[in-house]
Scaffold this active site. Structure first.
Site, PDB file in Angstrom:
ATOM      1  N   LYS A 112     -12.186  -1.416   8.081  1.00 18.20           N
ATOM      2  CA  LYS A 112     -11.525  -2.299   9.049  1.00 18.20           C
ATOM      3  C   LYS A 112     -12.017  -1.953  10.466  1.00 18.20           C
ATOM      4  CE  LYS A 112      -8.013  -2.219   5.602  1.00 18.20           C
ATOM      5  NZ  LYS A 112      -8.319  -3.407   4.880  1.00 18.20           N
ATOM      6  N   TRP A 165       0.832  -1.207   0.000  1.00 21.46           N
ATOM      7  CA  TRP A 165       0.000   0.000   0.000  1.00 21.46           C
ATOM      8  C   TRP A 165       0.865   1.255   0.000  1.00 21.46           C
ATOM      9  CZ3 TRP A 165      -4.234  -1.529  -1.838  1.00 21.46           C
ATOM     10  CH2 TRP A 165      -4.792  -2.748  -1.462  1.00 21.46           C
ATOM     11  N   ASP A 221      -1.408   7.104   5.920  1.00 16.78           N
ATOM     12  CA  ASP A 221      -2.480   6.170   5.573  1.00 16.78           C
ATOM     13  C   ASP A 221      -2.700   5.312   6.813  1.00 16.78           C
ATOM     14  OD1 ASP A 221      -4.071   4.077   4.787  1.00 16.78           O
ATOM     15  OD2 ASP A 221      -2.756   3.387   3.161  1.00 16.78           O
TER      16      ASP A 221
END
Ligand code: PMP
Length: 363
Positions: free
Chosen positions: A199, A104, A175
């Site tokens: 999440k 990511w 992030d």
């Protein structure tokens, strides 16, 4: 618990608290006595404005967001924020530094490089297949970098900072998709934070962006409307139709967090769960953790078994025993257990008992 609910260790979308799922279900036909379902009311209606205001206030409290920071609810996932953050914070030719701790983080960097060729990975653990996050002394931020970007928790590799990395005087951009509201996070130390909600915060389809005054000051004129933080702030995340349902579920999930001790409650709960699982992983040489000891994630725990055949058998038998989502991502292999806020400590105990039994039989 209804008997068809299993132990859900998926990496995201992931388990939500059962009480939240039931509350949402009840709101579907007739929301707050409007005579209309939650999915059927206007985003411009008073009841929905109440929902988005409540979600904002709860996030502010749970995450301790400074009063002069703004909270946005956008769409497009964290993946859009890879590009949108750079578009708003960086000009062509300017430098921005990225800590590359996995898939990511790398994607975030690649998107930023579409804005400026001088966005650069200043630290990359690819050679170790991303077992580590860097220590503060492992990198230096360039003198003229506009910001330092990092990924708080690496969902695939199971590594996490769990501290604010040194920014050497530069604004920090994070992030925080896979550990926000589950571990300590000093929002005031950041210039921008973004996170997909699927999440710890709620369902997919909502991306939370926390925007500091510094970030707003960087937004150039003339951006496409949907990609303009300043416009989104001005319009209260309602330049166009937001994901009303997702924001509602997020609000209810944050209400559950607040009813369970807020972020401190989640931190204690997550420390307990991660402690249980890592204790088992450290107990026996049958298990090999992927993350280096100082870089272990509380949210995604990754490990290998002696052979791939045993790993396959483990996932299969775990499924038969009521545990879902344990197959590791292909870049690591092995097993991954995601232990987000909604996962009960009792589910981790079931997993650990299963692991001990599995080792006895197979080890
Ligand atoms: N960043 C991290 C840390 C992630 O775990 C994920 C998804 N698992 C993403 C970004 C991409 O998120 P999205 O699917 O919301 O674009």
């Amino acid at each position: 618990m209804p008997d068809h609910r299993i132990h859900n260790f998926n990496a995201g979308p992931a388990a939500l608290p059962l009480s939240v799922v039931e509350e949402v279900q009840a709101a579907l036909p007739n929301f707050q006595n409007t005579g209309m379902g939650l999915l059927e009311i206007s985003h411009r209606s008073k009841p929905f404005q109440g929902v988005i205001d409540s979600a904002t206030a709860r996030l502010r409290r749970v995450l301790d967001v400074p009063a002069d920071y703004q909270i946005l609810f956008l769409q497009g996932g964290a993946s859009l924020q890879f590009y949108m953050s750079a578009l708003n914070l960086l000009r062509a030719g300017e430098e921005a530094d990225y800590l590359v701790t996995g898939t990511w983080a790398k994607k975030a960097l690649q998107e930023a490089q579409k804005i400026s060729v001088n966005a650069k990975g200043i630290w990359d653990d690819k050679a170790n297949n991303y077992k580590n996050v860097p220590g503060d002394a492992d990198y230096t931020v360039r003198e003229n970098a506009a910001y330092l970007h990092y990924t708080t928790n690496n969902t695939i590799f199971g590594t996490e900072y769990r501290r604010t990395p040194a920014a050497y005087g530069k604004p920090l951009v994070a992030d925080a998709s896979s550990d926000i509201a589950g571990v300590p996070l000093d929002v005031a130390a950041h210039g921008l934070i973004y996170a997909g909600a699927q999440k710890n915060l709620g369902p997919s389809g909502v991306t939370v962006v926390i925007v500091s005054p510094w970030a707003l000051s960087r937004v150039p004129a003339g951006l496409p409307a949907m990609l303009d933080y300043a416009l989104q702030v001005k319009e209260g995340s309602m330049y166009n139709t937001p994901n009303t349902f997702g924001i509602y579920v997020l609000d209810r999930t944050m209400a559950w967090v607040e009813a369970n001790g807020g972020r401190e409650g989640m931190i204690a709960r997550n420390a307990e769960k991660a402690g249980l699982l890592y204790a088992e992983l450290d107990r026996s040489a049958f298990w090999t953790t992927h993350a280096a000891p100082g870089s272990r994630s509380w949210m995604n725990v990754t490990w290998r078994l002696p052979t791939e055949a045993l790993e396959e058998q483990f996932v299969k038998e775990a499924k038969a025993a009521g545990m879902e989502g344990l197959k590791g991502h292909r870049s690591v292999g092995g097993i991954r257990a995601s232990l987000y806020n909604a996962i009960e400590p009792a589910s981790v105990r079931v997993l650990v008992d299963f692991m001990q039994d599995f080792e006895r039989r197979a080890g």
